[in-house]
Scaffold this active site. Structure first.
Site, PDB file in Angstrom:
ATOM      1  N   ASP A  65      46.507  39.593  34.428  1.00 34.61           N
ATOM      2  CA  ASP A  65      46.900  39.155  35.769  1.00 34.61           C
ATOM      3  C   ASP A  65      47.044  37.634  35.844  1.00 34.61           C
ATOM      4  O   ASP A  65      46.331  36.906  35.138  1.00 34.61           O
ATOM      5  CB  ASP A  65      45.861  39.600  36.806  1.00 34.61           C
ATOM      6  CG  ASP A  65      45.822  41.110  36.988  1.00 34.61           C
ATOM      7  OD1 ASP A  65      46.807  41.768  36.628  1.00 34.61           O
ATOM      8  OD2 ASP A  65      44.794  41.613  37.497  1.00 34.61           O
ATOM      9  N   TYR A 118      35.793  41.131  28.250  1.00 33.54           N
ATOM     10  CA  TYR A 118      36.049  40.259  29.393  1.00 33.54           C
ATOM     11  C   TYR A 118      34.750  39.610  29.840  1.00 33.54           C
ATOM     12  O   TYR A 118      33.679  40.242  29.834  1.00 33.54           O
ATOM     13  CB  TYR A 118      36.605  41.047  30.587  1.00 33.54           C
ATOM     14  CG  TYR A 118      37.955  41.687  30.375  1.00 33.54           C
ATOM     15  CD1 TYR A 118      39.123  41.035  30.782  1.00 33.54           C
ATOM     16  CD2 TYR A 118      38.078  42.947  29.811  1.00 33.54           C
ATOM     17  CE1 TYR A 118      40.367  41.632  30.616  1.00 33.54           C
ATOM     18  CE2 TYR A 118      39.312  43.550  29.638  1.00 33.54           C
ATOM     19  CZ  TYR A 118      40.449  42.884  30.035  1.00 33.54           C
ATOM     20  OH  TYR A 118      41.679  43.474  29.865  1.00 33.54           O
ATOM     21  N   ASP A 125      40.366  41.143  44.155  1.00 35.02           N
ATOM     22  CA  ASP A 125      40.181  39.804  43.597  1.00 35.02           C
ATOM     23  C   ASP A 125      40.441  38.788  44.709  1.00 35.02           C
ATOM     24  O   ASP A 125      40.553  39.150  45.892  1.00 35.02           O
ATOM     25  CB  ASP A 125      41.066  39.566  42.370  1.00 35.02           C
ATOM     26  CG  ASP A 125      42.561  39.705  42.672  1.00 35.02           C
ATOM     27  OD1 ASP A 125      42.957  39.648  43.853  1.00 35.02           O
ATOM     28  OD2 ASP A 125      43.343  39.856  41.711  1.00 35.02           O
ATOM     29  N   ARG A 155      38.621  44.826  37.875  1.00 36.43           N
ATOM     30  CA  ARG A 155      38.581  44.709  39.341  1.00 36.43           C
ATOM     31  C   ARG A 155      37.936  45.941  39.974  1.00 36.43           C
ATOM     32  O   ARG A 155      37.228  45.834  40.979  1.00 36.43           O
ATOM     33  CB  ARG A 155      39.993  44.504  39.890  1.00 36.43           C
ATOM     34  CG  ARG A 155      40.558  43.104  39.655  1.00 36.43           C
ATOM     35  CD  ARG A 155      41.946  42.963  40.235  1.00 36.43           C
ATOM     36  NE  ARG A 155      42.941  43.719  39.503  1.00 36.43           N
ATOM     37  CZ  ARG A 155      43.979  44.353  40.054  1.00 36.43           C
ATOM     38  NH1 ARG A 155      44.132  44.342  41.363  1.00 36.43           N
ATOM     39  NH2 ARG A 155      44.856  45.005  39.307  1.00 36.43           N
TER      40      ARG A 155
END
Length: 326
Positions: free
Chosen positions: A49, A77, A91, A182
């Site tokens: 993203d 991550y 987000d 997310r």
């Protein structure tokens, strides 16, 4: 008889492991790298993203044939969940949809981690690339529609708490293909009764690549142009995209990882030059050697350390499925 159009760019091949900055989309990053290398072909192995930073493996030339093997690799991550608000996009980009004054204690967060480790069912975000009746979920969400996205199975190898503060928690997760970080933030916030969203997200590994392979845009531009700088690909004219004067790509090409690195997950078969010639013509060859496998659904054949083909081994014969230029 129609003339074939001349291919634009260089036949350069390999992987560029970009440390993508925040604010740049994955498609934009691929275009930038393709322009910097003046490459014929480029593609990425897994969208990152615009609000996320970190590892975006970009394949050039023949390496594009190995993209699926990197897409299927495990990813790591590092991410920050801000507590107290749930947002439409899960987000910072979307508006607040739910809020709470409650904040989780570290013990409560740690107690929740086992629920999100292993094989779990996860519902992707409303703003995601999942297709619903042939349309992307994010397109429907932007039109104001609330879509019913079915949960799906994903695999979380590990989920660690790195740092706990009053209003946020930093985590590190190792996960398989298709996992939405997310969604992890959203679901943990709901379980803790305080809501949550991603405040910062950075991808630090995509198997088989590690942080040691990272290359920044600044390093790429310095290798390509030195101190002179270069034009932005959006504004560069035809002359700058295909200059008449020769350009030295030695420094920037040295930043590439070999195409074969993406295939470390496959059995490696060393073959002779003669066998490589036959394989590149689409012919099967006998695999020789005491340790050579007799059967394998997929294997990687190399000659003099150079990638030749991906294929299957059946009854001691290597049968090419995808051949690479010599």
């Amino acid at each position: 008889m129609a003339r074939r159009s001349k291919k634009k760019g260089r036949p350069v091949s390999g992987w560029l492991v970009l440390d993508k900055p925040v604010g740049m989309g994955s498609t934009e990053a691929v275009s930038k790298i393709k322009w910097l290398f003046q490459a014929e072909k480029a593609g990425h192995a897994g969208t990152l993203d615009p609000l996320a930073s970190g590892m975006l493996p970009i394949a050039l030339g023949e390496a594009t044939k190995t993209v699926p093997y990197v897409q299927d690799g495990a990813k790591i991550y590092r991410f920050t969940v801000a507590w107290g608000e749930e947002r439409s996009t899960d987000d910072l980009e979307g508006p607040v949809t739910k809020s709470s004054e409650q904040r989780p204690a570290e013990a409560d967060v740690r107690a929740l981690l086992p629920k999100y480790t292993g094989i779990i069912m996860q519902t992707p975000p409303q703003f995601s690339a999942i297709k619903i009746a042939g349309e992307r979920a994010y397109d429907l969400a932007r039109d104001g529609e609330t879509v019913d996205i079915p949960p799906r199975e994903v695999e979380i190898g590990r989920l660690d708490l790195v740092e706990q503060a009053a209003d946020y928690t930093i985590f590190e997760v190792e996960c398989g293909k298709g996992t939405y970080v997310r969604s992890l933030a959203r679901d943990m916030g709901r379980d803790l009764g305080c809501f949550g969203h991603i405040a910062e997200l950075r991808r630090i590994e995509v198997e088989p690549f590690t942080q040691d392979d990272f290359v920044t845009l600044a390093e790429l531009e310095a290798a390509r142009f030195g101190e002179q700088g270069g034009e932005d690909p959006d504004t560069a004219d035809a002359a700058s995209e295909a200059p008449d004067l020769p350009v030295d790509f030695t420094a920037i090409d040295a930043l590439l990882v070999d195409t074969a690195a993406a295939l470390d997950c496959l059995p490696q078969i060393a073959i002779s030059d003669d066998a490589a010639t036959k394989i590149r013509l689409g012919n099967p060859v006998i695999i020789r050697g005491r340790d050579a496998p007799v059967e394998a659904e997929e294997a990687c054949a190399t000659a003099r350390g150079k990638l030749v083909a991906i294929g299957a081994i059946e009854q001691g014969m290597f049968k090419p499925k995808r051949v690479f230029a010599g």
